[in-house]
Design an enzyme around this catalytic site. Sequence first.
Site, PDB file in Angstrom:
ATOM      1  N   ASP A  10     -56.082   1.511   8.425  1.00 41.64           N
ATOM      2  CA  ASP A  10     -56.490   2.636   7.157  1.00 41.64           C
ATOM      3  C   ASP A  10     -55.791   3.074   7.548  1.00 41.64           C
ATOM      4  O   ASP A  10     -56.032   4.683   9.062  1.00 41.64           O
ATOM      5  CB  ASP A  10     -57.409   2.325   6.443  1.00 41.64           C
ATOM      6  CG  ASP A  10     -57.425   3.215   5.255  1.00 41.64           C
ATOM      7  OD1 ASP A  10     -56.560   3.969   4.425  1.00 41.64           O
ATOM      8  OD2 ASP A  10     -58.349   3.245   3.869  1.00 41.64           O
ATOM      9  N   ILE A  11     -55.090   3.890   7.158  1.00 39.91           N
ATOM     10  CA  ILE A  11     -53.850   5.254   7.979  1.00 39.91           C
ATOM     11  C   ILE A  11     -54.066   6.138   7.160  1.00 39.91           C
ATOM     12  O   ILE A  11     -54.596   7.469   8.100  1.00 39.91           O
ATOM     13  CB  ILE A  11     -52.338   5.209   7.008  1.00 39.91           C
ATOM     14  CG1 ILE A  11     -51.464   6.073   8.112  1.00 39.91           C
ATOM     15  CG2 ILE A  11     -52.267   5.451   5.643  1.00 39.91           C
ATOM     16  CD1 ILE A  11     -49.349   5.673   8.324  1.00 39.91           C
ATOM     17  N   GLY A  32     -51.948   2.101  -3.842  1.00 39.55           N
ATOM     18  CA  GLY A  32     -51.294   1.582  -2.866  1.00 39.55           C
ATOM     19  C   GLY A  32     -52.015   2.237  -1.682  1.00 39.55           C
ATOM     20  O   GLY A  32     -52.467   3.474  -2.006  1.00 39.55           O
ATOM     21  N   VAL A  33     -51.077   2.554  -1.118  1.00 42.86           N
ATOM     22  CA  VAL A  33     -51.165   3.853   0.065  1.00 42.86           C
ATOM     23  C   VAL A  33     -51.093   5.112  -0.420  1.00 42.86           C
ATOM     24  O   VAL A  33     -51.969   5.817  -0.099  1.00 42.86           O
ATOM     25  CB  VAL A  33     -50.216   3.336   1.421  1.00 42.86           C
ATOM     26  CG1 VAL A  33     -48.623   3.529   0.966  1.00 42.86           C
ATOM     27  CG2 VAL A  33     -50.964   4.356   2.901  1.00 42.86           C
ATOM     28  N   ASP A  34     -50.939   5.379  -1.230  1.00 41.12           N
ATOM     29  CA  ASP A  34     -49.823   6.627  -1.901  1.00 41.12           C
ATOM     30  C   ASP A  34     -51.831   6.770  -2.592  1.00 41.12           C
ATOM     31  O   ASP A  34     -51.945   8.172  -2.407  1.00 41.12           O
ATOM     32  CB  ASP A  34     -49.077   6.216  -3.321  1.00 41.12           C
ATOM     33  CG  ASP A  34     -48.606   7.658  -3.756  1.00 41.12           C
ATOM     34  OD1 ASP A  34     -49.127   8.391  -3.331  1.00 41.12           O
ATOM     35  OD2 ASP A  34     -47.943   8.033  -4.780  1.00 41.12           O
ATOM     36  N   SER A 121     -42.361   0.752   1.414  1.00 46.40           N
ATOM     37  CA  SER A 121     -42.116  -0.147   1.089  1.00 46.40           C
ATOM     38  C   SER A 121     -42.315  -1.464   0.425  1.00 46.40           C
ATOM     39  O   SER A 121     -41.738  -2.799  -0.348  1.00 46.40           O
ATOM     40  CB  SER A 121     -39.750  -0.677   1.075  1.00 46.40           C
ATOM     41  OG  SER A 121     -39.026   1.101   0.535  1.00 46.40           O
ATOM     42  N   GLY A 123     -45.459  -3.404  -0.128  1.00 46.44           N
ATOM     43  CA  GLY A 123     -45.995  -2.899  -1.143  1.00 46.44           C
ATOM     44  C   GLY A 123     -45.272  -3.536  -2.796  1.00 46.44           C
ATOM     45  O   GLY A 123     -44.814  -4.602  -2.700  1.00 46.44           O
ATOM     46  N   VAL A 124     -45.571  -2.982  -3.445  1.00 47.10           N
ATOM     47  CA  VAL A 124     -44.820  -2.609  -4.536  1.00 47.10           C
ATOM     48  C   VAL A 124     -43.219  -2.813  -5.033  1.00 47.10           C
ATOM     49  O   VAL A 124     -42.755  -3.218  -5.693  1.00 47.10           O
ATOM     50  CB  VAL A 124     -45.676  -1.542  -5.480  1.00 47.10           C
ATOM     51  CG1 VAL A 124     -44.899  -1.821  -6.753  1.00 47.10           C
ATOM     52  CG2 VAL A 124     -47.213  -1.609  -5.638  1.00 47.10           C
TER      53      VAL A 124
HETATM   54  N1  AR6 Z   1     -53.189   2.782   5.078  1.00 42.60           N
HETATM   55  C1  AR6 Z   1     -52.243   1.923   5.107  1.00 42.60           C
HETATM   56  N2  AR6 Z   1     -51.019   1.122   4.433  1.00 42.60           N
HETATM   57  C2  AR6 Z   1     -51.418   0.484   3.051  1.00 42.60           C
HETATM   58  C3  AR6 Z   1     -52.934   1.595   3.082  1.00 42.60           C
HETATM   59  C4  AR6 Z   1     -53.638   1.727   3.773  1.00 42.60           C
HETATM   60  N3  AR6 Z   1     -54.277   3.085   3.070  1.00 42.60           N
HETATM   61  N4  AR6 Z   1     -52.687   1.141   1.345  1.00 42.60           N
HETATM   62  C5  AR6 Z   1     -51.640  -0.136   1.184  1.00 42.60           C
HETATM   63  N5  AR6 Z   1     -50.910  -0.563   2.141  1.00 42.60           N
HETATM   64  P1  AR6 Z   1     -47.585   0.063  -1.054  1.00 42.60           P
HETATM   65  P2  AR6 Z   1     -43.991   0.654  -1.581  1.00 42.60           P
HETATM   66  C6  AR6 Z   1     -49.742  -0.832   3.163  1.00 42.60           C
HETATM   67  O1  AR6 Z   1     -47.432  -0.798  -2.551  1.00 42.60           O
HETATM   68  O2  AR6 Z   1     -44.790  -1.067  -1.121  1.00 42.60           O
HETATM   69  C7  AR6 Z   1     -47.482   3.419  -5.334  1.00 42.60           C
HETATM   70  O3  AR6 Z   1     -47.683   3.141  -6.607  1.00 42.60           O
HETATM   71  C8  AR6 Z   1     -49.174  -1.572   1.915  1.00 42.60           C
HETATM   72  O4  AR6 Z   1     -50.270  -3.272   2.546  1.00 42.60           O
HETATM   73  O5  AR6 Z   1     -48.373   0.988  -0.755  1.00 42.60           O
HETATM   74  O6  AR6 Z   1     -43.605   1.782  -0.772  1.00 42.60           O
HETATM   75  C9  AR6 Z   1     -46.253   4.144  -4.878  1.00 42.60           C
HETATM   76  O7  AR6 Z   1     -46.752   5.546  -5.943  1.00 42.60           O
HETATM   77  C10 AR6 Z   1     -47.342  -2.235   2.253  1.00 42.60           C
HETATM   78  O8  AR6 Z   1     -47.591  -2.986   3.434  1.00 42.60           O
HETATM   79  O9  AR6 Z   1     -46.156   1.039  -1.369  1.00 42.60           O
HETATM   80  C11 AR6 Z   1     -45.178   3.996  -5.342  1.00 42.60           C
HETATM   81  O10 AR6 Z   1     -44.654   3.792  -6.624  1.00 42.60           O
HETATM   82  C12 AR6 Z   1     -47.526  -0.619   2.617  1.00 42.60           C
HETATM   83  O11 AR6 Z   1     -49.007   0.064   2.635  1.00 42.60           O
HETATM   84  C13 AR6 Z   1     -44.845   2.676  -4.927  1.00 42.60           C
HETATM   85  O12 AR6 Z   1     -46.044   2.238  -4.550  1.00 42.60           O
HETATM   86  C14 AR6 Z   1     -46.692   0.140   1.262  1.00 42.60           C
HETATM   87  O13 AR6 Z   1     -46.942  -0.300  -0.168  1.00 42.60           O
HETATM   88  C15 AR6 Z   1     -44.223   2.552  -3.448  1.00 42.60           C
HETATM   89  O14 AR6 Z   1     -44.306   1.487  -2.807  1.00 42.60           O
END
Ligand code: AR6
Length: 174
Positions: A10-11, A32-34, A121, A123-124
């Site tokens: 977890d970052i 997500g991570v945000d 990128s 994830g979502v």
């Molecule tokens: N630590 C590390 N990686 C994580 C964590 C964490 N705590 N949580 C999720 N991930 P995403 P995107 C991974 O969807 O695709 C947001 O709503 C996750 O499994 O977070 O760039 C933003 O506001 C995936 O592999 O980001 C944007 O609207 C990776 O992080 C949109 O999502 C990225 O997933 C951006 O989409």
Amino acid sequence: MSKIKVIKGDITTTAADAIVNAANSSLLGGGGVDGAIHRTGGSAILDECRKIVARQGGCKPGEAVITTAGNLPAKFVIHTVGPVWNGGNRNEAGTLANCYVNSLSIAAENGCQKIAFPNISTGVYGYPKNEAAKVSVAAIRDFLRHDSTILEVIVVCFDDENFNAVQDELGITG
Ligand code: AR6
């Protein structure tokens, strides 16, 4: 030894000088991570994001901005906006590479030596994980060839598929 490392985790619990956030153009948070970064880091991060938005009106895909890391175990959060995957013909790879290069540039400008990235990128935004791993590792390697400030880049993977893909690109046998 390679300056690039990959871990599964977890970052928001990763200690570094800068943690990169996979944000959206509004810079005002999301899932997500945000969501995790803003939740754990606290409102100081959003306060600085709001100031950046007032000044420059958000952040375009491929670009990066820097804020405090609030309560996270880091000095800074670097917010970058990945491309939404659209089949691969809309320069998604170029935009994704820009995310890594611009985040590393802003980290180096701010004296960061250790920087942690999520798999932007994947994830979502739907970027295929194997393809994203190729782009991210190549962009980080290219940057490090011309930089002497950054000593360690940690790719923090949340899931096995990303972890395995990045390990493969780095030539690590699991
Ligand atoms: N630590 C590390 N990686 C994580 C964590 C964490 N705590 N949580 C999720 N991930 P995403 P995107 C991974 O969807 O695709 C947001 O709503 C996750 O499994 O977070 O760039 C933003 O506001 C995936 O592999 O980001 C944007 O609207 C990776 O992080 C949109 O999502 C990225 O997933 C951006 O989409």
